[in-house]
Design a protein around this motif. Sequence first.
Motif, short mmCIF file in Angstrom:
data_model
loop_
_atom_site.label_atom_id
_atom_site.label_comp_id
_atom_site.label_asym_id
_atom_site.label_seq_id
_atom_site.Cartn_x
_atom_site.Cartn_y
_atom_site.Cartn_z
N PHE A 93 11.92 42.12 106.08
CA PHE A 93 11.93 41.47 107.38
C PHE A 93 12.24 39.99 107.25
CE2 PHE A 93 9.94 39.19 110.91
CZ PHE A 93 10.53 39.84 111.99
N GLY A 94 11.71 39.35 106.19
CA GLY A 94 11.97 37.93 105.96
C GLY A 94 13.44 37.64 105.74
N LEU A 95 14.12 38.48 104.97
CA LEU A 95 15.55 38.31 104.75
C LEU A 95 16.35 38.56 106.03
CD1 LEU A 95 15.79 40.06 101.27
CD2 LEU A 95 16.14 37.63 101.72
N PHE A 96 15.91 39.55 106.81
CA PHE A 96 16.53 39.82 108.10
C PHE A 96 16.43 38.60 109.01
CE2 PHE A 96 15.67 41.38 112.50
CZ PHE A 96 16.95 41.84 112.80
N TRP A 97 15.28 37.97 109.02
CA TRP A 97 15.04 36.79 109.87
C TRP A 97 15.86 35.59 109.40
CZ3 TRP A 97 11.89 32.31 108.59
CH2 TRP A 97 11.67 31.46 109.69
N LEU A 98 15.92 35.39 108.07
CA LEU A 98 16.67 34.25 107.52
C LEU A 98 18.17 34.34 107.81
CD1 LEU A 98 15.11 33.57 103.99
CD2 LEU A 98 15.12 32.03 105.96
N SER A 99 18.67 35.55 108.00
CA SER A 99 20.11 35.72 108.21
C SER A 99 20.49 35.70 109.69
CB SER A 99 20.57 37.06 107.60
OG SER A 99 19.95 38.15 108.25
N SER A 100 19.53 35.45 110.57
CA SER A 100 19.83 35.43 112.01
C SER A 100 20.65 34.20 112.37
CB SER A 100 18.53 35.45 112.82
OG SER A 100 17.79 34.27 112.59
N GLU A 101 21.41 34.29 113.46
CA GLU A 101 22.25 33.18 113.90
C GLU A 101 21.41 31.94 114.25
OE1 GLU A 101 24.76 34.33 117.08
OE2 GLU A 101 25.93 35.78 115.90
N ILE A 103 18.51 30.94 112.96
CA ILE A 103 18.06 30.24 111.75
C ILE A 103 19.24 29.54 111.08
CG2 ILE A 103 17.10 30.56 109.43
CD1 ILE A 103 15.05 30.71 111.70
N GLU A 104 20.39 30.20 111.02
CA GLU A 104 21.55 29.60 110.37
C GLU A 104 22.04 28.36 111.12
OE1 GLU A 104 24.44 32.69 110.03
OE2 GLU A 104 23.55 33.54 108.20
N SER A 105 21.80 28.31 112.44
CA SER A 105 22.22 27.14 113.23
C SER A 105 21.21 26.00 113.15
CB SER A 105 22.42 27.54 114.69
OG SER A 105 21.20 27.97 115.28
N LEU A 106 19.93 26.33 112.90
CA LEU A 106 18.89 25.30 112.88
C LEU A 106 18.60 24.76 111.48
CD1 LEU A 106 16.27 26.82 115.40
CD2 LEU A 106 17.87 24.93 115.80
N TRP A 107 18.75 25.61 110.47
CA TRP A 107 18.39 25.23 109.10
C TRP A 107 19.63 24.85 108.30
CZ3 TRP A 107 14.08 28.89 106.84
CH2 TRP A 107 12.98 28.87 107.69
N GLU A 108 19.43 23.99 107.32
CA GLU A 108 20.51 23.64 106.39
C GLU A 108 20.73 24.79 105.40
OE1 GLU A 108 19.59 20.02 104.46
OE2 GLU A 108 19.71 18.79 106.28
#
Length: 425
Positions: A93-101, A103-108
């Motif tokens: 679930f953590g990897l699924f969450w990290l790959s969301s659009e 997270i990718e737009s907010l995190w470096e």
Amino acid sequence: MYKNDPYAALRIKEFNIFLLVRFALVFGWSMQFVVIEWQVYALTQDPLALGIIGLCEFLPAFFLAPFAGHIVDKKEKRNLFTLCIALFSLISFGLFWLSSERIESLWETTTILYGIYGLVFFGGVLRAFFGPTIFSLIALLVPKRIYPNAATWSSSTWKGANVFGALCGGFLIAWIGVHYTLGIIFFLVVLSFVFVLQISKKPILNQGSNESVKESLKAGLRFVFNDKVILGALTLDMIAVLFGGAVAIFAVFAKDVLNAGPEGFGLLNAALSSGSILTMLATTYIPITKSTGKKLLVSVFGFGLCMIVFGASKLLWLSVVMLFLSGVFDGISMVVRQTILQIKTPDAMRGRVGAVNSMFVGSSNELGALESGIAARIFGAPLAVVLGGTVTLIIVAIIGVKNQPLRELDLRKDIDEHYEETKAQ
């Protein structure tokens, strides 16, 4: 004399449930590995970053393995397996969450990368427990006389899940993207959690032991290192995976050497395992208990040769063929090793021996990923694989000459003894 029944283990209901659970887990884990490798290389364009993934999983899996083996021998196996699956679902679930659009737009990119490494490290902790738990649980699901058959079906299921997981991982990245592929993986892990509850709790065979943790760990390591057959079998597989394996840098071959894209990436991963499936299914009909040691040595040597040709290849079809053949040899060595361990290991020490097996073979996958990443950066991916395959051939030759008990191993007598014990009971 015991007569081979190719479907003996499959006649046991709980073993079938176990195979279903193992398939779902490995299928998801295999896809997850492919997706993570692809995503990290896409983020960094650095083969060394792929090696770091292996290091993050290797460190906890290797150093916690002896302690995990001690725990497994003391605890009820079904519940421990269930707990491992539940924790694995958190990683998925953590990897699924990290790959969301979002997270990718907010995190470096660096932050996301560290998050992936952290979850992979947590997965390494679980790997330390998964190996010895599964190894111990198999022996509690089937009678001793069909251990070789159970080991064959279990290994075939593992490899089959690897094939379809790797193949689907590559194609799903192209079709639905990384994020939704990881969502499917999370669903598979949850499904396996539901199925494992259908297996009943099992007796604790080492419950009455008063050994301290230190004494228990020493006893497990002493048993393995004093048995030349088990030590030799584990060493062969460790060397083959550590130096001969190239799975961690398949993304480099797919993108930069063969120009095959994500579909080719999935095909390379699947080719390595597909040969193993056919071989393992064949061994259910053609037992490997005769001249067992020689078959193990030849299979690992053949694996090394195939990887040398793969490393030198510039053609996709030749690379796929070589990986398929290496999978055939790998399938033989895996069945032989699992059969040796199941037959030669006392029941009360299965957790600890399974843990040492994880240290030698399971963790060498991750350490091999680091070695592949470093070697690919220094020498380039093709030369790195050729050199690794050459080292594998040299080590096999040395062990074949020096380890006479392994070279002359024949398991037919052991199988017959287990069969006679069962009839007497």
